[in-house]
Design a protein around this motif. Sequence first.
Motif, PDB file in Angstrom:
ATOM      1  N   GLN A 126       0.742 -14.442  24.638  1.00 36.02           N
ATOM      2  CA  GLN A 126       0.877 -15.271  25.128  1.00 36.02           C
ATOM      3  C   GLN A 126       0.497 -16.792  24.054  1.00 36.02           C
ATOM      4  OE1 GLN A 126      -2.431 -12.706  25.670  1.00 36.02           O
ATOM      5  NE2 GLN A 126      -1.252 -11.730  26.197  1.00 36.02           N
ATOM      6  N   ASN A 127       0.164 -16.499  22.713  1.00 31.75           N
ATOM      7  CA  ASN A 127      -0.043 -17.473  21.555  1.00 31.75           C
ATOM      8  C   ASN A 127       1.146 -17.922  21.148  1.00 31.75           C
ATOM      9  OD1 ASN A 127      -2.950 -18.246  21.859  1.00 31.75           O
ATOM     10  ND2 ASN A 127      -3.261 -16.132  21.768  1.00 31.75           N
ATOM     11  N   PHE A 148       6.651 -18.487  23.817  1.00 28.94           N
ATOM     12  CA  PHE A 148       6.954 -19.279  23.676  1.00 28.94           C
ATOM     13  C   PHE A 148       8.188 -19.124  22.490  1.00 28.94           C
ATOM     14  CE2 PHE A 148       2.762 -20.879  23.223  1.00 28.94           C
ATOM     15  CZ  PHE A 148       2.801 -22.013  23.681  1.00 28.94           C
ATOM     16  N   ARG A 149       9.505 -20.173  22.328  1.00 31.38           N
ATOM     17  CA  ARG A 149      10.835 -19.998  22.994  1.00 31.38           C
ATOM     18  C   ARG A 149      10.624 -19.417  20.430  1.00 31.38           C
ATOM     19  NH1 ARG A 149      14.647 -20.196  26.225  1.00 31.38           N
ATOM     20  NH2 ARG A 149      14.157 -20.972  28.289  1.00 31.38           N
ATOM     21  N   LYS A 150       9.614 -20.480  19.952  1.00 29.02           N
ATOM     22  CA  LYS A 150       9.319 -19.880  19.097  1.00 29.02           C
ATOM     23  C   LYS A 150       7.714 -19.185  18.568  1.00 29.02           C
ATOM     24  CE  LYS A 150      12.515 -23.174  16.573  1.00 29.02           C
ATOM     25  NZ  LYS A 150      12.643 -24.656  16.029  1.00 29.02           N
ATOM     26  N   ALA A 162      12.075  -9.641  19.929  1.00 28.32           N
ATOM     27  CA  ALA A 162      11.331 -10.857  21.194  1.00 28.32           C
ATOM     28  C   ALA A 162      11.926 -10.707  21.839  1.00 28.32           C
ATOM     29  CB  ALA A 162      11.365 -11.678  19.727  1.00 28.32           C
ATOM     30  N   ARG A 163      11.289 -10.850  22.980  1.00 24.26           N
ATOM     31  CA  ARG A 163      12.092 -11.559  25.006  1.00 24.26           C
ATOM     32  C   ARG A 163      11.238 -12.283  24.957  1.00 24.26           C
ATOM     33  NH1 ARG A 163      14.755  -8.232  22.305  1.00 24.26           N
ATOM     34  NH2 ARG A 163      16.014  -6.782  23.271  1.00 24.26           N
ATOM     35  N   ASN A 302      -0.383 -23.429  20.311  1.00 24.71           N
ATOM     36  CA  ASN A 302      -0.139 -23.695  21.853  1.00 24.71           C
ATOM     37  C   ASN A 302      -0.455 -25.431  21.976  1.00 24.71           C
ATOM     38  OD1 ASN A 302      -0.517 -21.366  21.426  1.00 24.71           O
ATOM     39  ND2 ASN A 302      -2.830 -20.857  22.654  1.00 24.71           N
ATOM     40  N   ALA A 303      -1.717 -25.796  21.639  1.00 25.54           N
ATOM     41  CA  ALA A 303      -1.508 -27.506  22.207  1.00 25.54           C
ATOM     42  C   ALA A 303      -0.847 -28.743  21.363  1.00 25.54           C
ATOM     43  CB  ALA A 303      -2.978 -28.279  21.679  1.00 25.54           C
ATOM     44  N   THR A 304      -0.109 -28.058  19.965  1.00 25.90           N
ATOM     45  CA  THR A 304       0.641 -28.989  19.421  1.00 25.90           C
ATOM     46  C   THR A 304       1.782 -28.692  19.851  1.00 25.90           C
ATOM     47  OG1 THR A 304      -0.154 -28.796  17.621  1.00 25.90           O
ATOM     48  CG2 THR A 304       1.865 -29.197  17.395  1.00 25.90           C
ATOM     49  N   ASN A 305       2.072 -27.316  20.512  1.00 28.53           N
ATOM     50  CA  ASN A 305       3.694 -27.120  22.121  1.00 28.53           C
ATOM     51  C   ASN A 305       3.662 -28.204  22.555  1.00 28.53           C
ATOM     52  OD1 ASN A 305       6.024 -24.748  20.987  1.00 28.53           O
ATOM     53  ND2 ASN A 305       4.052 -24.495  20.015  1.00 28.53           N
TER      54      ASN A 305
END
Length: 371
Positions: A126-127, A148-150, A162-163, A302-305
């Motif tokens: 999730q993170n 997240f994509r990264k 990774a998916r 998470n917040a930075t994204n």
Amino acid sequence: MTREPPPILLAAGGTGGHLFPAFALAEELGRRGHAVDLVTDMRGDRYGTGFPARAVYQLPSATPGSKKNPIALARAGFTLLRGVLKARTLLRELKPGAVIGFGGYPTIPPLLTARLLGIPAIIHEQNAVLGRANRALASRTAAVATSFRKTKKLDGELADKARFTGNPVRDVVIEAAKIPYPPLGPEDPLRLLVFGGSQGARFFSEAVPPALASLPEPLRKRLKLVQQARPEDVAAVTEQTAAAGIDAEIAPFFKDLPQKLAEAHLVIARAGASSVAELAVIGRPSILVPLPHSLDSDQLENATNLAESGGSWCIEQKDLSPQRLATELARLFEQPELLGVAASKAKAQGQAGAVALLADLVEDVVGKDRA
């Protein structure tokens, strides 16, 4: 005669960040005709959500402590071993088509057992940072679904698994996302929602009431506050907000949190994965205060994204005094156009279709295994 598909076993730790995406996947798999079971730790479904599974099983689990404490490490290892032995009995009985893990050490026994029994497994992260339990399990799974994509610490050979699916949100969140951002005219109520999760409510109980009390009186009179507080803090927060003349609803837990998110003009929250995902899908601006000292700084990532997209403002707890918070709130409430823009940018980051992508991945892995 068509055979019924085998059941899918979901494994999740007992926090909302793990349980809520598992809940969303259970809803989607149910719509597709799959029987779903849940295995978790002894905390069980403490959120009272009525998890949509055929059955909920509990296995012993433990979080390994510091390497400097060999007794604690040995105790945790023994507990995890008991969990593996019980998981072996459970999986042989259920014969699931796949085991899907959502992070947390309670997922280790069932996913290790799945590997031992030749049952395909997937983990969902999730993170924005691959969690420690997932890191330990990733090499033993068919795929790693990411929100997240990264995703940091997902590299090398693991990166090939990774998916990207996004972080699934529950049906109640999808429904709340249909509500437009509420208009905010010069005389309209200012709807502020504050929630901190299981580990963050104490800080907000201490910081938010004095910040709101120092706002200009015209803003205080317009405020409609909804705030989560620990049971032992409810009386104090209620007293402080009442003394400041603020219309407030204070409670330890809100079962209808997605609805309250949709009604808010601004949200103050921690940056847990499910909170960030729901803010984005519903499309509400937020001040995110990552939990300090969290493992691998996952909440900060998470917040930075979300903040980099323009949908949020990230302020670390060490930098957020009541005075700083009051300044930020006054600035935003006096320029409602900033909130409207942030709401749109947050919604642009939402992954409302994440649960369908994850369910597709599950069916693909189950199908390949049966073939």
